[in-house]
Motif scaffolding. Structure first.
Motif, PDB file in Angstrom:
ATOM      1  N   MET A   1       0.808  -1.197   0.000  1.00 10.99           N
ATOM      2  CA  MET A   1       0.000   0.000   0.000  1.00 10.99           C
ATOM      3  C   MET A   1       0.855   1.267   0.000  1.00 10.99           C
ATOM      4  N   THR A   2       0.308   2.293  -0.589  1.00  9.52           N
ATOM      5  CA  THR A   2       0.924   3.603  -0.501  1.00  9.52           C
ATOM      6  C   THR A   2       0.065   4.464   0.406  1.00  9.52           C
ATOM      7  N   GLN A   3       0.511   5.639   0.706  1.00 10.36           N
ATOM      8  CA  GLN A   3      -0.265   6.525   1.561  1.00 10.36           C
ATOM      9  C   GLN A   3      -0.833   7.687   0.752  1.00 10.36           C
ATOM     10  N   GLN A   4      -1.304   7.375  -0.451  1.00 11.99           N
ATOM     11  CA  GLN A   4      -1.886   8.408  -1.293  1.00 11.99           C
ATOM     12  C   GLN A   4      -3.279   8.811  -0.805  1.00 11.99           C
ATOM     13  N   SER A   5      -3.904   7.984   0.013  1.00  7.74           N
ATOM     14  CA  SER A   5      -5.226   8.300   0.537  1.00  7.74           C
ATOM     15  C   SER A   5      -5.350   7.740   1.934  1.00  7.74           C
ATOM     16  N   ASP A   6      -6.311   8.283   2.693  1.00  2.00           N
ATOM     17  CA  ASP A   6      -6.558   7.800   4.048  1.00  2.00           C
ATOM     18  C   ASP A   6      -5.285   7.764   4.887  1.00  2.00           C
TER      19      ASP A   6
END
Length: 374
Positions: free
Chosen positions: A290-295
């Motif tokens: 996962m990336t931290q582009q959202s939430d």
């Protein structure tokens, strides 16, 4: 939460409403320890500075499928999924338009015969066959619905006898529907670890092939047509699972030798879009990380309030999905989804995991999960 009176009044009103309408119906809640009490215990595991993010996630992002909502999805299965397919099939047989099928007695009779030649098989308790039967009383015969796929030879024989009694000596089931409640990743339905087939589809195929061979030796008729159409239906599915199932079923069609079924059709009652996920997948690397582009706030909590003992406990199961941790749930699906009877392990573990903190932070569940993997 350090709420002032105005905020507390507003939030308590929302909590009372959502608890009574939905969350208190969760199957693992008990009298005196329902949603509100569980929420308080759950929030206490977070540092005070992190509690607003955790509470905000529950209020804004959580998707809870209630008993009534699941029942509505089940009730629409026959009219919205099965009926259009059969109507098109009957129209092709009669060389008419689908909307003309019910304009004549012949078309109506042909549709009823085709519906009777459908076999509905539950893959788990989640298939809610009892609800399906009640919703279609008078439309489906009791002898074309099977609650579990472990069918013994006597049941196969009785299915054949009853179908012939209704439709004639040559009648067979032309369509088989495998039904389950929910799929999030689509990876466990059929897979080939080390080149060997595993999963529910292979299990059903083996049951059919073995029973067919035994009944042939007894000179008994088998109720399924050769090359029957196989329908894989989930009441609720994610887009990720739908796409994965299509890929894996295509692989199964190539690798399964002398399979009993012909074409395969994948359907769902409710398709959850990709944008419900807590975080986005970095598709460029295709490594399911996962990336931290959202939430960003909840993603941060998933990292910091995590006990890797959860992964160790489910390691064999997780490695089949190519995982190295369980911060985002099975197959890194990162779902904010809870079903009224259980929480899927594809949901973020912050919602359902319970650990003692052997390899990280002890985890307290908001919706306790009944885990069949240990």
């Amino acid at each position: 939460m350090d709420w002032d009176n105005e905020v507390a009044t507003r939030e308590y009103g929302w909590l009372r409403l959502i608890s009574s309408m939905k969350y208190d119906g969760y199957s693992d809640f008990r009298a005196g320890v329902r949603f509100l009490e569980s929420l308080v215990s759950w929030l206490r595991q977070f540092d005070k500075a992190d509690r607003p993010a955790a509470y905000g996630f529950v209020k804004e992002r959580l998707i809870y499928i209630s008993t009534l909502e699941m029942q509505r999805v089940i009730e629409t299965f026959i009219p919205e999924t099965v009926t259009p397919y059969l109507r098109q099939s009957v129209a092709a047989e009669l060389n008419i338009k689908p909307y003309q099928v019910w304009q004549s007695a012949d078309g109506t009779a042909a549709f009823k015969r085709r519906l009777r030649r459908c076999l509905f098989v539950g893959l788990s308790d989640g298939s809610r066959i009892d609800v399906l039967r009640r919703a279609n009383a008078g439309r489906l015969s009791q002898e074309q619905v099977i609650p579990m796929m472990n069918v013994d030879d006597e049941k196969w024989k009785s299915l054949a006898v009853d179908l012939k009694k209704d439709l004639g000596p040559d009648a067979r089931f032309d369509d088989v529907y495998l039904i389950d409640d929910f799929t999030a990743s689509g990876t466990t339905f059929i897979r080939f670890p080390d080149g060997e087939p595993k999963g529910k589809l292979y299990k059903f195929e083996k049951i059919v092939q073995d029973a067919k061979a035994r009944l042939a030796k007894q000179k008994e008729d088998f109720p399924l047509s050769d090359g029957y159409a196989l329908h894989i239906h989930h009441y609720i599915s994610t887009r990720q699972a739908h796409d994965a199932l299509e890929e894996r079923v295509t692989e199964a069609n190539e690798k399964l030798q002398n399979k009993s079924f012909g074409k395969t059709i994948i359907t769902e009652g409710m398709l959850l879009p990709d944008n419900i996920r807590v975080a986005t997948i970095d598709k460029a690397t295709r490594n399911a990380k996962m990336t931290q582009q959202s939430d960003g706030l909840i993603v941060d909590l998933c990292h910091r309030y995590y006990d890797d003992d959860l992964f160790r406990r489910l390691e064999k199961h997780c490695k089949e999905a190519g995982q190295t941790d369980m911060k985002y749930g099975y197959a890194d699906c990162a779902l904010p989804v809870v079903l009224e009877h259980n929480t899927p392990n594809n949901a973020i573990p912050l919602l359902w995991a319970e650990t003692k903190g052997k390899l990280g932070s002890a985890m307290q569940p908001l919706f306790f999960r009944r885990d069949r993997h240990g």
